[in-house]
Design a protein around this motif. Structure first.
Motif, PDB file in Angstrom:
ATOM      1  N   VAL A 192      46.775  50.794  45.786  1.00 45.21           N
ATOM      2  CA  VAL A 192      46.557  49.361  45.563  1.00 45.21           C
ATOM      3  C   VAL A 192      46.047  49.218  44.132  1.00 45.21           C
ATOM      4  N   VAL A 193      46.700  48.353  43.345  1.00 43.53           N
ATOM      5  CA  VAL A 193      46.427  48.253  41.915  1.00 43.53           C
ATOM      6  C   VAL A 193      45.864  46.879  41.575  1.00 43.53           C
ATOM      7  N   LYS A 194      44.802  46.863  40.802  1.00 46.07           N
ATOM      8  CA  LYS A 194      44.285  45.620  40.218  1.00 46.07           C
ATOM      9  C   LYS A 194      44.429  45.712  38.711  1.00 46.07           C
ATOM     10  N   VAL A 195      44.974  44.652  38.094  1.00 45.46           N
ATOM     11  CA  VAL A 195      45.190  44.619  36.652  1.00 45.46           C
ATOM     12  C   VAL A 195      44.400  43.455  36.070  1.00 45.46           C
ATOM     13  N   HIS A 196      43.483  43.755  35.173  1.00 47.62           N
ATOM     14  CA  HIS A 196      42.749  42.680  34.499  1.00 47.62           C
ATOM     15  C   HIS A 196      43.675  41.969  33.525  1.00 47.62           C
ATOM     16  N   ARG A 197      43.736  40.649  33.613  1.00 45.09           N
ATOM     17  CA  ARG A 197      44.581  39.866  32.692  1.00 45.09           C
ATOM     18  C   ARG A 197      43.848  39.742  31.366  1.00 45.09           C
ATOM     19  N   SER A 198      43.940  40.785  30.558  1.00 41.84           N
ATOM     20  CA  SER A 198      43.124  40.855  29.343  1.00 41.84           C
ATOM     21  C   SER A 198      43.711  40.097  28.169  1.00 41.84           C
ATOM     22  N   ASN A 199      44.997  39.713  28.232  1.00 42.90           N
ATOM     23  CA  ASN A 199      45.602  39.066  27.069  1.00 42.90           C
ATOM     24  C   ASN A 199      46.099  37.652  27.340  1.00 42.90           C
ATOM     25  N   PHE A 200      45.714  37.059  28.480  1.00 38.75           N
ATOM     26  CA  PHE A 200      46.024  35.653  28.725  1.00 38.75           C
ATOM     27  C   PHE A 200      45.116  35.143  29.835  1.00 38.75           C
ATOM     28  N   GLN A 201      45.107  33.810  30.014  1.00 35.83           N
ATOM     29  CA  GLN A 201      44.273  33.183  31.028  1.00 35.83           C
ATOM     30  C   GLN A 201      45.131  32.389  32.001  1.00 35.83           C
ATOM     31  N   VAL A 202      44.702  32.383  33.255  1.00 32.62           N
ATOM     32  CA  VAL A 202      45.269  31.489  34.256  1.00 32.62           C
ATOM     33  C   VAL A 202      44.120  30.617  34.737  1.00 32.62           C
ATOM     34  N   THR A 203      44.222  29.308  34.542  1.00 35.02           N
ATOM     35  CA  THR A 203      43.132  28.407  34.889  1.00 35.02           C
ATOM     36  C   THR A 203      43.614  27.361  35.887  1.00 35.02           C
ATOM     37  N   GLY A 204      42.650  26.671  36.487  1.00 35.98           N
ATOM     38  CA  GLY A 204      42.995  25.638  37.446  1.00 35.98           C
ATOM     39  C   GLY A 204      42.845  26.139  38.874  1.00 35.98           C
ATOM     40  N   PHE A 205      43.856  25.901  39.690  1.00 35.31           N
ATOM     41  CA  PHE A 205      43.831  26.247  41.111  1.00 35.31           C
ATOM     42  C   PHE A 205      44.185  27.720  41.259  1.00 35.31           C
ATOM     43  N   THR A 206      43.178  28.579  41.086  1.00 37.71           N
ATOM     44  CA  THR A 206      43.431  30.023  41.059  1.00 37.71           C
ATOM     45  C   THR A 206      42.416  30.766  41.918  1.00 37.71           C
ATOM     46  N   THR A 207      42.801  31.927  42.352  1.00 40.00           N
ATOM     47  CA  THR A 207      41.877  32.857  43.005  1.00 40.00           C
ATOM     48  C   THR A 207      42.484  34.247  42.963  1.00 40.00           C
ATOM     49  N   ASP A 208      41.628  35.246  42.888  1.00 40.12           N
ATOM     50  CA  ASP A 208      42.104  36.628  42.986  1.00 40.12           C
ATOM     51  C   ASP A 208      41.079  37.437  43.771  1.00 40.12           C
ATOM     52  N   VAL A 209      41.360  38.682  43.965  1.00 39.08           N
ATOM     53  CA  VAL A 209      40.495  39.539  44.776  1.00 39.08           C
ATOM     54  C   VAL A 209      39.690  40.442  43.840  1.00 39.08           C
ATOM     55  N   ALA A 210      38.387  40.428  44.011  1.00 37.51           N
ATOM     56  CA  ALA A 210      37.522  41.249  43.165  1.00 37.51           C
ATOM     57  C   ALA A 210      37.802  42.733  43.382  1.00 37.51           C
ATOM     58  N   ALA A 211      37.516  43.510  42.342  1.00 35.80           N
ATOM     59  CA  ALA A 211      37.784  44.952  42.414  1.00 35.80           C
ATOM     60  C   ALA A 211      37.049  45.614  43.565  1.00 35.80           C
ATOM     61  N   GLY A 212      35.788  45.202  43.814  1.00 25.86           N
ATOM     62  CA  GLY A 212      35.020  45.812  44.886  1.00 25.86           C
ATOM     63  C   GLY A 212      35.624  45.565  46.254  1.00 25.86           C
ATOM     64  N   ALA A 213      36.086  44.334  46.480  1.00 30.63           N
ATOM     65  CA  ALA A 213      36.710  44.009  47.770  1.00 30.63           C
ATOM     66  C   ALA A 213      38.013  44.774  47.943  1.00 30.63           C
ATOM     67  N   LEU A 214      38.761  44.913  46.864  1.00 31.84           N
ATOM     68  CA  LEU A 214      40.026  45.643  46.942  1.00 31.84           C
ATOM     69  C   LEU A 214      39.777  47.127  47.198  1.00 31.84           C
ATOM     70  N   ALA A 215      38.741  47.671  46.557  1.00 28.76           N
ATOM     71  CA  ALA A 215      38.405  49.081  46.769  1.00 28.76           C
ATOM     72  C   ALA A 215      37.986  49.333  48.215  1.00 28.76           C
ATOM     73  N   ALA A 216      37.209  48.400  48.778  1.00 31.22           N
ATOM     74  CA  ALA A 216      36.765  48.557  50.166  1.00 31.22           C
ATOM     75  C   ALA A 216      37.952  48.515  51.128  1.00 31.22           C
ATOM     76  N   LEU A 217      38.880  47.586  50.880  1.00 25.23           N
ATOM     77  CA  LEU A 217      40.069  47.498  51.725  1.00 25.23           C
ATOM     78  C   LEU A 217      40.894  48.782  51.633  1.00 25.23           C
ATOM     79  N   ALA A 218      41.057  49.295  50.424  1.00 24.57           N
ATOM     80  CA  ALA A 218      41.846  50.523  50.236  1.00 24.57           C
ATOM     81  C   ALA A 218      41.205  51.696  50.966  1.00 24.57           C
ATOM     82  N   ARG A 219      39.886  51.804  50.891  1.00 25.64           N
ATOM     83  CA  ARG A 219      39.195  52.904  51.598  1.00 25.64           C
ATOM     84  C   ARG A 219      39.372  52.775  53.107  1.00 25.64           C
TER      85      ARG A 219
END
Length: 453
Positions: free
Chosen positions: A213-240
């Motif tokens: 399971v891969v998380k990629v930080h959007r380091s070179n652009f922004q997505v604003t407004g009606f947005t949501t993503d999954v924090a790295a910690g939550a994704l790591a817990a799910l993967a484990r």
């Protein structure tokens, strides 16, 4: 019979001319011969017209161009701190000294001096990275894209890698996350939407073929407004929980918090490691302020798997990268020392009053014909870091009579050394934030050259 090209001098004849022959005392003969041939061919392409400055002068200028290093030093007056086209991070003095030291002689790159046996380069920066980040293990390769490719290959080859659609980014130069995944031998599984991805999206996608399971930080652009993503910690817990590996592509490699200087939103390396993901990858030549390198942190098992993969040798770091990175990392043992001595951090945290004083001093030193005026403006971080963020700064705006902004910028680039400025509206502007200490005199000379004074 009247074709002027028939009257062009022979190469041997030009070589025999005393001013051209004198160049042989300065340059290798092969270079001078090429300069002569290039000059004659240029005249031939112009219908046989001799160079207006004369043959000897034209050959001399061409020889100078041929002898000059292709990787030219420039003055960055753009205010973009991590300017990708200008080499990104400027190295700290200690890193530059480390480069010179290992270049001047033999070094124990893969030799255990104590035991007198073969050693491994993998340990040269490992201990410092573990100490500074809290990771269990670390591996350095030649750039961040290589670190990502290596991790994907070692952890997901032959299986599926799950990524949010909102994180399928292009990292630069048309290199895209889906392409890197395909090259690694993993099958891409997209989840969520461009603007919103939830934990259930990942949970439903994980199956028997899932490897990563891969998380990629959007380091070179922004997505604003009606947005949501999954924090790295939550994704790591799910993967484990589902017994698959997790990977966080962090991007810029922030080791030192910059919130006091108005720069927020960029995840830090230590926080990424603490999130519990199995692997973190990032660049060495962005916010870290070191040489081009890819750094892979992670669990002992994950880093060992990456180290064993055959691709690891193809992307390994050389002695220069390791020496400069080690010297840069050592500065982080004291945060204030790092902020003071690592140029990237020093530029990003520069005091506004000091920038004003530098801008005023530079404007005063420039030729009167430049009509230089200091004033407030904005700098950029660059390098795919802190997207959308700007830094308050002071600029020097140039408005010489009879020259357009494009013409003036071109003349500044033609100076020695070239001065790379930026254009705002109808003005060329110089930002002292990225003009290194001691380069002001070069900017003054370049401006005089541009104005013909």
């Amino acid at each position: 019979m009247n074709d002027p090209r028939r009257q062009l001098p022979a190469v041997d004849a030009l070589l025999a001319e005393p001013p051209v022959a004198a160049l042989l005392a300065v340059h290798p003969r092969a270079l001078v011969v090429r300069a002569v041939r290039d000059t004659v061919e240029t005249a031939r392409a112009n219908g046989g017209t001799a160079p207006p400055e004369g043959w000897a002068r034209a050959v001399s200028v061409r020889a100078g161009h041929l002898a000059a290093p292709a990787l030219a030093s420039v003055v960055n007056a753009t205010g973009v701190v991590l300017h990708t086209n200008l080499g990104r991070a400027v190295l700290a003095r200690r890193a530059a000294e480390a480069l010179a030291r290992v270049a001047a002689g033999y070094v124990a790159l893969e030799y255990d001096v104590g035991r007198g046996t073969r050693g491994s380069r993998d340990g040269l920066c490992r201990d410092l990275l573990v100490e500074l980040t809290g990771a269990a293990d670390a591996l350095v390769v030649n750039n961040a894209a290589a670190a990502l490719l290596l991790a994907l290959t070692a952890l997901a080859r032959g299986g599926e890698a799950i990524v949010s659609r909102g994180e399928l980014v292009e990292i630069g130069g048309q290199f895209r996350i889906p392409d890197i995944l395909a090259r690694s031998g993993a099958t891409l599984v997209e989840v969520g939407t461009t603007n919103r991805t939830h934990p259930d999206d990942y949970a439903r996608a994980i199956g028997s073929a899932t490897r990563l399971v891969v998380k990629v930080h959007r380091s070179n652009f922004q997505v604003t407004g009606f947005t949501t993503d999954v924090a790295a910690g939550a994704l790591a817990a799910l993967a484990r929980e589902r017994q698959v590996a997790s990977l966080y592509d962090l991007g810029s490699g922030l080791f030192l918090g910059l919130a006091p200087w108005g720069l927020t939103g960029e995840p830090g390396v230590r926080d990424a490691v603490a999130s519990g993901v199995d692997a973190v990858v990032f660049s060495g030549d962005k916010l870290l302020g070191g040489p081009q390198a890819g750094i892979l942190l992670g669990t002992t098992a994950v880093v060992a798997a990456c180290r064993r993969d055959p691709l690891a040798r193809a992307v390994r770091a050389d002695k220069f990268t390791l020496a400069a990175l080690e010297a840069t990392l050592a500065l982080y043992r004291d945060p204030e020392t790092a902020r003071r001595e690592i140029p990237v951090l020093r530029m990003l945290t520069a005091d506004l009053d000091e920038l004003r004083r530098r801008a005023e001093a530079l404007a005063h030193a420039l030729p009167p014909g430049a009509h230089a005026q200091p004033g407030e403006g904005a700098s950029e971080v660059g390098g795919g870091s802190f997207p959308g963020a700007t830094l308050r700064t002071w600029l020097v705006r140039l408005a010489p009579a009879g020259l357009s902004a494009d013409e003036l910028a071109a003349r500044l680039r033609a100076a020695e050394p070239p001065v790379i400025a930026r254009i705002e509206g109808d003005h060329v502007v110089l930002d002292p934030r990225t003009i290194l200490p001691g380069e002001e005199a070069a900017v003054v000379r370049a401006t005089g050259f541009a104005l013909g004074v």
